[in-house]
Scaffold this motif. Structure first.
Motif, PDB file in Angstrom:
ATOM      1  N   LEU A 165      -1.344   9.161  -6.025  1.00  0.00           N
ATOM      2  CA  LEU A 165      -0.703  10.349  -5.475  1.00  0.00           C
ATOM      3  C   LEU A 165      -1.565  11.580  -5.689  1.00  0.00           C
ATOM      4  O   LEU A 165      -1.708  12.419  -4.785  1.00  0.00           O
ATOM      5  CB  LEU A 165       0.674  10.560  -6.092  1.00  0.00           C
ATOM      6  N   ARG A 166      -2.149  11.715  -6.852  1.00  0.00           N
ATOM      7  CA  ARG A 166      -3.009  12.871  -7.111  1.00  0.00           C
ATOM      8  C   ARG A 166      -4.196  12.887  -6.145  1.00  0.00           C
ATOM      9  O   ARG A 166      -4.602  13.946  -5.657  1.00  0.00           O
ATOM     10  CB  ARG A 166      -3.489  12.850  -8.562  1.00  0.00           C
ATOM     11  N   ASP A 167      -4.740  11.728  -5.863  1.00  0.00           N
ATOM     12  CA  ASP A 167      -5.845  11.644  -4.907  1.00  0.00           C
ATOM     13  C   ASP A 167      -5.391  12.075  -3.512  1.00  0.00           C
ATOM     14  O   ASP A 167      -6.114  12.780  -2.796  1.00  0.00           O
ATOM     15  CB  ASP A 167      -6.382  10.215  -4.876  1.00  0.00           C
ATOM     16  N   ILE A 168      -4.177  11.683  -3.132  1.00  0.00           N
ATOM     17  CA  ILE A 168      -3.635  12.080  -1.828  1.00  0.00           C
ATOM     18  C   ILE A 168      -3.420  13.587  -1.775  1.00  0.00           C
ATOM     19  O   ILE A 168      -3.753  14.249  -0.779  1.00  0.00           O
ATOM     20  CB  ILE A 168      -2.322  11.329  -1.554  1.00  0.00           C
ATOM     21  N   ILE A 169      -2.870  14.150  -2.840  1.00  0.00           N
ATOM     22  CA  ILE A 169      -2.642  15.601  -2.879  1.00  0.00           C
ATOM     23  C   ILE A 169      -3.957  16.348  -2.719  1.00  0.00           C
ATOM     24  O   ILE A 169      -4.067  17.297  -1.921  1.00  0.00           O
ATOM     25  CB  ILE A 169      -1.952  15.996  -4.198  1.00  0.00           C
ATOM     26  N   ALA A 191       0.833  -1.204   0.000  1.00  0.00           N
ATOM     27  CA  ALA A 191       0.000   0.000   0.000  1.00  0.00           C
ATOM     28  C   ALA A 191       0.863   1.247   0.000  1.00  0.00           C
ATOM     29  O   ALA A 191       2.046   1.222   0.355  1.00  0.00           O
ATOM     30  CB  ALA A 191      -0.902   0.015   1.241  1.00  0.00           C
ATOM     31  N   THR A 192       0.247   2.343  -0.402  1.00  0.00           N
ATOM     32  CA  THR A 192       0.797   3.673  -0.148  1.00  0.00           C
ATOM     33  C   THR A 192       0.108   4.198   1.101  1.00  0.00           C
ATOM     34  O   THR A 192      -1.124   4.291   1.143  1.00  0.00           O
ATOM     35  CB  THR A 192       0.540   4.618  -1.330  1.00  0.00           C
ATOM     36  N   ASP A 193       0.889   4.494   2.129  1.00  0.00           N
ATOM     37  CA  ASP A 193       0.350   4.931   3.419  1.00  0.00           C
ATOM     38  C   ASP A 193       0.640   6.412   3.631  1.00  0.00           C
ATOM     39  O   ASP A 193       1.704   6.906   3.243  1.00  0.00           O
ATOM     40  CB  ASP A 193       0.976   4.121   4.555  1.00  0.00           C
ATOM     41  N   VAL A 194      -0.302   7.094   4.262  1.00  0.00           N
ATOM     42  CA  VAL A 194      -0.163   8.523   4.528  1.00  0.00           C
ATOM     43  C   VAL A 194      -0.320   8.772   6.022  1.00  0.00           C
ATOM     44  O   VAL A 194      -1.273   8.296   6.645  1.00  0.00           O
ATOM     45  CB  VAL A 194      -1.218   9.345   3.748  1.00  0.00           C
ATOM     46  N   ALA A 195       0.633   9.513   6.582  1.00  0.00           N
ATOM     47  CA  ALA A 195       0.554   9.905   7.994  1.00  0.00           C
ATOM     48  C   ALA A 195       0.497  11.429   8.065  1.00  0.00           C
ATOM     49  O   ALA A 195       1.398  12.110   7.566  1.00  0.00           O
ATOM     50  CB  ALA A 195       1.769   9.393   8.758  1.00  0.00           C
ATOM     51  N   ARG A 196      -0.559  11.951   8.672  1.00  0.00           N
ATOM     52  CA  ARG A 196      -0.730  13.397   8.791  1.00  0.00           C
ATOM     53  C   ARG A 196      -0.711  13.803  10.252  1.00  0.00           C
ATOM     54  O   ARG A 196      -1.411  13.210  11.088  1.00  0.00           O
ATOM     55  CB  ARG A 196      -2.050  13.839   8.159  1.00  0.00           C
ATOM     56  N   ILE A 197       0.079  14.829  10.547  1.00  0.00           N
ATOM     57  CA  ILE A 197       0.135  15.399  11.879  1.00  0.00           C
ATOM     58  C   ILE A 197      -0.126  16.891  11.746  1.00  0.00           C
ATOM     59  O   ILE A 197       0.561  17.585  10.999  1.00  0.00           O
ATOM     60  CB  ILE A 197       1.496  15.146  12.538  1.00  0.00           C
ATOM     61  N   GLY A 198      -1.117  17.369  12.461  1.00  0.00           N
ATOM     62  CA  GLY A 198      -1.477  18.770  12.348  1.00  0.00           C
ATOM     63  C   GLY A 198      -2.935  18.912  11.953  1.00  0.00           C
ATOM     64  O   GLY A 198      -3.600  17.955  11.548  1.00  0.00           O
ATOM     65  N   PRO A 199      -3.477  20.124  12.062  1.00  0.00           N
ATOM     66  CA  PRO A 199      -4.907  20.340  11.823  1.00  0.00           C
ATOM     67  C   PRO A 199      -5.321  20.071  10.375  1.00  0.00           C
ATOM     68  O   PRO A 199      -4.559  20.329   9.438  1.00  0.00           O
ATOM     69  CB  PRO A 199      -5.108  21.812  12.185  1.00  0.00           C
ATOM     70  N   ALA A 200      -6.526  19.556  10.201  1.00  0.00           N
ATOM     71  CA  ALA A 200      -7.045  19.284   8.867  1.00  0.00           C
ATOM     72  C   ALA A 200      -7.194  20.553   8.052  1.00  0.00           C
ATOM     73  O   ALA A 200      -7.143  20.535   6.824  1.00  0.00           O
ATOM     74  CB  ALA A 200      -8.390  18.567   8.972  1.00  0.00           C
ATOM     75  N   THR A 239       7.017  16.175  -9.437  1.00  0.00           N
ATOM     76  CA  THR A 239       6.720  17.527  -8.979  1.00  0.00           C
ATOM     77  C   THR A 239       5.608  18.174  -9.798  1.00  0.00           C
ATOM     78  O   THR A 239       4.919  19.076  -9.307  1.00  0.00           O
ATOM     79  CB  THR A 239       7.979  18.407  -9.045  1.00  0.00           C
ATOM     80  N   GLU A 240       5.418  17.702 -11.043  1.00  0.00           N
ATOM     81  CA  GLU A 240       4.357  18.255 -11.881  1.00  0.00           C
ATOM     82  C   GLU A 240       2.983  18.025 -11.265  1.00  0.00           C
ATOM     83  O   GLU A 240       2.066  18.830 -11.433  1.00  0.00           O
ATOM     84  CB  GLU A 240       4.409  17.626 -13.282  1.00  0.00           C
ATOM     85  N   ALA A 241       2.822  16.914 -10.559  1.00  0.00           N
ATOM     86  CA  ALA A 241       1.512  16.605  -9.968  1.00  0.00           C
ATOM     87  C   ALA A 241       1.090  17.671  -8.967  1.00  0.00           C
ATOM     88  O   ALA A 241      -0.096  18.016  -8.873  1.00  0.00           O
ATOM     89  CB  ALA A 241       1.559  15.240  -9.287  1.00  0.00           C
ATOM     90  N   PHE A 242       2.036  18.201  -8.216  1.00  0.00           N
ATOM     91  CA  PHE A 242       1.703  19.186  -7.184  1.00  0.00           C
ATOM     92  C   PHE A 242       1.293  20.515  -7.810  1.00  0.00           C
ATOM     93  O   PHE A 242       0.336  21.155  -7.355  1.00  0.00           O
ATOM     94  CB  PHE A 242       2.881  19.351  -6.230  1.00  0.00           C
ATOM     95  N   ILE A 248       5.280   5.555  -2.396  1.00  0.00           N
ATOM     96  CA  ILE A 248       4.435   6.029  -3.497  1.00  0.00           C
ATOM     97  C   ILE A 248       4.327   4.966  -4.584  1.00  0.00           C
ATOM     98  O   ILE A 248       3.280   4.827  -5.224  1.00  0.00           O
ATOM     99  CB  ILE A 248       5.003   7.359  -4.038  1.00  0.00           C
ATOM    100  N   ASN A 249       5.381   4.204  -4.766  1.00  0.00           N
ATOM    101  CA  ASN A 249       5.373   3.058  -5.689  1.00  0.00           C
ATOM    102  C   ASN A 249       5.610   1.797  -4.865  1.00  0.00           C
ATOM    103  O   ASN A 249       6.712   1.259  -4.818  1.00  0.00           O
ATOM    104  CB  ASN A 249       6.464   3.254  -6.755  1.00  0.00           C
ATOM    105  N   PRO A 250       4.578   1.305  -4.190  1.00  0.00           N
ATOM    106  CA  PRO A 250       4.796   0.195  -3.264  1.00  0.00           C
ATOM    107  C   PRO A 250       5.168  -1.109  -3.953  1.00  0.00           C
ATOM    108  O   PRO A 250       5.884  -1.934  -3.373  1.00  0.00           O
ATOM    109  CB  PRO A 250       3.451   0.078  -2.526  1.00  0.00           C
ATOM    110  N   TRP A 251       4.683  -1.305  -5.180  1.00  0.00           N
ATOM    111  CA  TRP A 251       5.024  -2.551  -5.895  1.00  0.00           C
ATOM    112  C   TRP A 251       6.526  -2.608  -6.151  1.00  0.00           C
ATOM    113  O   TRP A 251       7.176  -3.628  -5.899  1.00  0.00           O
ATOM    114  CB  TRP A 251       4.250  -2.634  -7.207  1.00  0.00           C
TER     115      TRP A 251
END
Length: 358
Positions: free
Chosen positions: A202-206, A45-54, A273-276, A102-105
């Motif tokens: 990644l785009r969905d995460i951004i 999986a690609t895992d995301v950890a967020r710390i800080g206000p939404a 970087t283009e995705a951002f 980001i590329n778990p495979w």
């Protein structure tokens, strides 16, 4: 073992477990994007950890594993930062977003590319438009995609690349080797014909994690280019841009634009970087790569050639698989404490400097 080194791992499964544990201990909100395929030990999986206000207006993001096997470096750094308390006492109205594998495979199977043999850092372009051509790659195709790995075949390939460099210059050879190609799906440096799973994920995460913010800094951790343990900030924007000027103001002369000479990286199409910039219009977005050197470039190139040959010749069922898998991991990950400490310290320093400006 140094304090940073103990957070680096020998397998994707171990790296993921350590990252998730450190993130949970740090109080992060965790989300997971499961990959449709499996790794050698099961779920990936690609895992995301967020710390800080939404609702944070300012976000610092750090990512790993865009080039799968390079995740051994990036995951260790992310986990070490989380475990060391880096996320404590953030500036007001600020969040940290760690994107793991980001590329778990590719990470799980020990390949730089993804499940489609696509170099993810060449995939973030507009696939509805004509794709960039790389005639230099055409000229050295047989050298970088040999039919066999005999010493004679490899020597012939090295001679062909040397001849190309003598005729066109070392920079032209580097560009031919690294700028990507969209013609040979079985070849090295293939950028793909459509957005791949990791691109869409990644785009969905951004969009989900960063769209509400006004200022976003993103550091994508890479390895394999440059002097051993030395970090270079790779900016794909020109030196005249506000993006480059912000980076240089924070981090100084370790920042290099791929638009000018002097970077360890060529100016490649379809960079992550283009995705951002695409997904966060009308925001102040400062995305970069952070590249750490490992071993000599010719040895890195040889590992990529060998791994791609293995992919076309039986994969993990080939008796040469264990040796080649070690070769490519060693090309992108230095399993020594001083290197691990160096890459962690430099990333921590960079991230802290960016937060100071927030």
């Amino acid at each position: 073992m140094t304090s940073a080194a103990r957070h680096f791992s020998g397998t994707y499964g171990q790296a993921r477990a350590r990252f998730l544990a450190a993130a949970s201990e740090a109080g992060a909100r965790l989300t997971h994007r499961l990959h449709p395929l499996k790794g050698p030990d099961g779920e990936i999986a690609t895992d995301v950890a967020r710390i800080g206000p939404a609702s944070a207006r300012k976000i610092l993001g750090i990512g790993s594993g865009t080039h799968g096997v390079e995740g051994f470096c990036g995951s260790g750094v992310e986990t070490a930062l989380l475990a060391s308390g880096f996320a404590k006492n953030l500036p007001a109205d600020t969040a940290l977003v760690f994107i793991h594998a980001i590329n778990p495979w590719g990470f799980a199977w020990g390949r730089r590319v993804n499940e489609d043999n696509v170099d993810l850092n060449r995939n973030f372009l507009d696939h509805e438009k004509p794709r960039p051509e790389n005639p230099g790659y055409d000229a050295i195709y047989d050298a970088v995609n040999p039919k066999e790995l005999s010493e004679a075949a490899l020597a012939e390939g090295r001679a062909a690349m040397k001849a190309y460099a003598e005729a066109h210059g070392p920079a032209a050879l580097q560009h031919a080797l690294t700028a990507g190609q969209y013609t040979y799906p079985e070849g090295v440096q293939y950028g793909g014909q459509r957005p791949v799973w990791s691109n869409a994920t990644l785009r969905d995460i951004i969009r989900g994690e960063m769209r509400a913010a006004e200022r976003i800094v993103y550091i994508d951790i890479h390895s394999g280019l440059g002097a051993r343990g030395h970090g270079e900030v790779i900016c794909t924007a020109p030196e005249t841009s506000d993006v480059y000027k912000r980076m240089h103001g924070w981090w100084g002369d370790i920042v290099h634009s791929t638009r000018t000479q002097g970077s360890v990286s060529s100016d490649v199409p379809g960079s992550i970087t283009e995705a951002f910039t695409q997904e966060l219009p009308d925001r102040e977005v400062t995305p970069c790569g952070l590249e750490f050197g490992t071993i000599a470039m010719n040895a890195v190139a040889a590992a990529l050639v060998a791994d791609n040959w293995l992919h076309r010749n039986g994969g993990m069922d080939n008796p040469m698989a264990p040796a080649i898998k070690k070769q490519i991991r060693d090309a992108f990950y230095v399993d020594e404490d001083d290197w691990k400490e160096a890459v962690t310290t430099q990333t921590r320093t960079m991230a802290a400097r960016a937060l100071e400006d927030f």
